[in-house]
Design a protein around this motif. Structure first.
Motif, PDB file in Angstrom:
ATOM      1  N   ALA A 196       0.822  -1.212   0.000  1.00 54.30           N
ATOM      2  CA  ALA A 196       0.000   0.000   0.000  1.00 54.30           C
ATOM      3  C   ALA A 196       0.853   1.257   0.000  1.00 54.30           C
ATOM      4  O   ALA A 196       0.456   2.294  -0.541  1.00 54.30           O
ATOM      5  N   LEU A 197       2.052   1.163   0.595  1.00 57.88           N
ATOM      6  CA  LEU A 197       2.935   2.326   0.679  1.00 57.88           C
ATOM      7  C   LEU A 197       3.742   2.551  -0.596  1.00 57.88           C
ATOM      8  O   LEU A 197       4.419   3.567  -0.728  1.00 57.88           O
ATOM      9  N   ASP A 204       0.692  11.546   4.184  1.00 59.74           N
ATOM     10  CA  ASP A 204       0.589  10.661   3.023  1.00 59.74           C
ATOM     11  C   ASP A 204       0.701   9.191   3.429  1.00 59.74           C
ATOM     12  O   ASP A 204      -0.019   8.331   2.900  1.00 59.74           O
ATOM     13  N   VAL A 205       1.603   8.884   4.366  1.00 61.27           N
ATOM     14  CA  VAL A 205       1.762   7.502   4.828  1.00 61.27           C
ATOM     15  C   VAL A 205       0.504   7.044   5.560  1.00 61.27           C
ATOM     16  O   VAL A 205      -0.006   5.937   5.332  1.00 61.27           O
ATOM     17  N   ALA A 210      -2.352   6.350   3.084  1.00 60.27           N
ATOM     18  CA  ALA A 210      -2.165   5.117   2.307  1.00 60.27           C
ATOM     19  C   ALA A 210      -2.445   3.886   3.149  1.00 60.27           C
ATOM     20  O   ALA A 210      -3.095   2.930   2.693  1.00 60.27           O
ATOM     21  N   GLY A 247       2.943   3.449  -3.411  1.00 64.36           N
ATOM     22  CA  GLY A 247       2.558   4.626  -4.179  1.00 64.36           C
ATOM     23  C   GLY A 247       2.860   5.950  -3.508  1.00 64.36           C
ATOM     24  O   GLY A 247       2.635   7.010  -4.104  1.00 64.36           O
ATOM     25  N   VAL A 248       3.377   5.943  -2.288  1.00 69.92           N
ATOM     26  CA  VAL A 248       3.675   7.188  -1.566  1.00 69.92           C
ATOM     27  C   VAL A 248       5.037   7.681  -2.009  1.00 69.92           C
ATOM     28  O   VAL A 248       6.042   6.983  -1.887  1.00 69.92           O
ATOM     29  N   GLN A 277      -6.178   3.019   4.013  1.00 73.54           N
ATOM     30  CA  GLN A 277      -6.997   2.455   2.938  1.00 73.54           C
ATOM     31  C   GLN A 277      -6.953   0.927   2.911  1.00 73.54           C
ATOM     32  O   GLN A 277      -7.731   0.297   2.202  1.00 73.54           O
TER      33      GLN A 277
END
Length: 410
Positions: free
Chosen positions: A40-41, A89-90, A93, A43-44, A96
């Motif tokens: 999930a991370l 942002d972390v 993400a 994309g950060v 979600q």
């Protein structure tokens, strides 16, 4: 390091009796573990470096305990101004991911080895995104810069270019100091740039067994004419010098960048992210501190700082005694602070100034400055990191050229 901490089986319903995410009436949902969180991370992104935190190695630890997740983000520097944004942002993400109820973000600091790996990744990505230029892919680029004017940066750039060309190389010399161009006078060259085959042709100068190919605003404007350009026009001029000049056949390009951290240095960093930066300073502490800003700009654009050159290091009299007219130790202090080598100290030598006025290169003469500059050129020529990169790129390009030639013959 990633870990999943076991604990009591979390309740399958929330306090209101509703099924939790990932646990429907029909059975268990996706597994909540470190690998899922890391995915999930992916994309950060780090807003400054333009790459993902996972790819950059900045996600140091992911811990999962029931529905709670803790993520450690390793930063490049203490007090990073992007800390708040990265935290948000972390958290966004991770939240979600189905089943996550609580997110804790803590920060650490990258060690020296991790920072080197991060910069290598960021540099590679910058090179992949770089616009096309007319410079051969195998050509090495040396960007000579300084924090302020008056440190002899142009003299150093011109003399190094000549020393590197002398054994038989074709060396390009780009005078990117659009406002303060001085390279034509330092080389004793005049005339105008001409075009052929749709490209601007550099002016040529034989040096020993090699050749300099020179481009400067001084071949387009009169020496006493002020160039009143700003911002985008400056950047566009530099871009034209890299895209529209016939640099083919050049083994190495030396760029005399304007001092400071303005539009032109930033444009050069964007256009040539493979550049190796040489920071020129003088012995005083004030000059060292200003020069550090030029190195900071380079690193913010993921350029490799290859070393420091200390100019005007001391006056050597005819009896061989050295007098530190401008102080001493600034070059070594700067190199130590940046963690890069001091490539050499060039003594204060009147032959440099006199030669510059006459278009005679000190590096080709017997004086102490010429000797020091030749030594710096040798160190640059023998740089193992540059040699390895050049040989790898060269082998690949040679293979491509042979394949293309084979197709053409067929």
């Amino acid at each position: 390091m990633e870990k999943a901490v076991s604990g009591p089986e979390p309740a399958r319903t929330d306090p209101a009796g509703r099924p939790r995410d990932g646990h429907g009436a029909g059975g268990a949902g996706p597994v909540l573990d470190a690998a899922t969180i890391r995915q999930a991370l992916a994309g950060v992104q780090d807003p400054e470096l333009g790459a993902g935190l996972v790819e950059l190695g900045m996600i140091r630890e992911v811990a999962v305990e029931g529905s709670s997740v803790t993520v450690e983000v390793a930063l490049t520097m203490q007090g990073c101004p992007l800390r708040t944004r990265l935290r948000a942002d972390v958290e966004a993400a991770v939240r979600q991911v189905p089943g996550v109820e609580q997110v804790t973000v803590r920060f650490g600091l990258l060690d020296a080895e991790e920072r080197r790996a991060l910069m290598a990744t960021a540099r590679r990505r910058a090179q992949e995104r770089a616009p096309a230029t007319s410079l051969p892919a195998r050509a090495r680029v040396l960007l000579v810069t300084s924090g302020k004017g008056g440190v002899g940066k142009s003299s150093v750039a011109v003399n190094l270019a000549a020393a590197l060309a002398r054994p038989g190389q074709v060396v390009g010399l780009l005078d990117a100091d659009i406002w303060g161009f001085s390279v034509p006078r330092l080389l004793g060259m005049d005339g105008r740039l001409e075009a052929a085959g749709g490209k601007i042709q550099p002016r040529r100068l034989a040096v020993g067994d090699g050749e300099l190919r020179v481009v400067s605003m001084g071949f387009l404007a009169e020496e006493d004419t002020a160039v009143l350009w700003r911002g985008l026009k400056l950047s566009r001029a530099v871009q034209q010098f890299l895209e529209d000049v016939a640099w083919d056949g050049v083994d190495l390009l030396v760029i005399d960048a304007p001092p400071g951290t303005g539009d032109v240095p930033m444009a050069l960093a964007r256009l040539l992210p493979r550049s190796e930066v040489l920071v020129v300073t003088t012995p005083p502490l004030a000059a060292q501190q200003v020069a550090a800003r030029a190195a900071d700009l380079a690193r913010r654009h993921h350029l490799r700082v290859s070393g420091v050159i200390e100019n005007m290091a001391g006056f050597v009299c005819e009896h061989g005694s050295s007098y530190p007219l401008f102080g001493e130790g600034g070059g070594e202090r700067l190199a130590d602070a940046l963690g890069v080598p001091l490539l050499g100290s060039v003594p204060f030598d009147p032959a440099v100034a006199v030669g510059g006025d006459r278009g005679e290169l000190a590096v080709l003469g017997p004086g102490p400055a010429g000797t020091a500059l030749r030594g710096i050129a040798e160190r640059l020529r023998d740089d193992p990191q540059a040699a390895e990169a050049a040989s790898c790129a060269g082998r690949l390009l040679d293979a491509v050229e042979r394949a293309v030639a084979g197709v053409a013959r067929g």
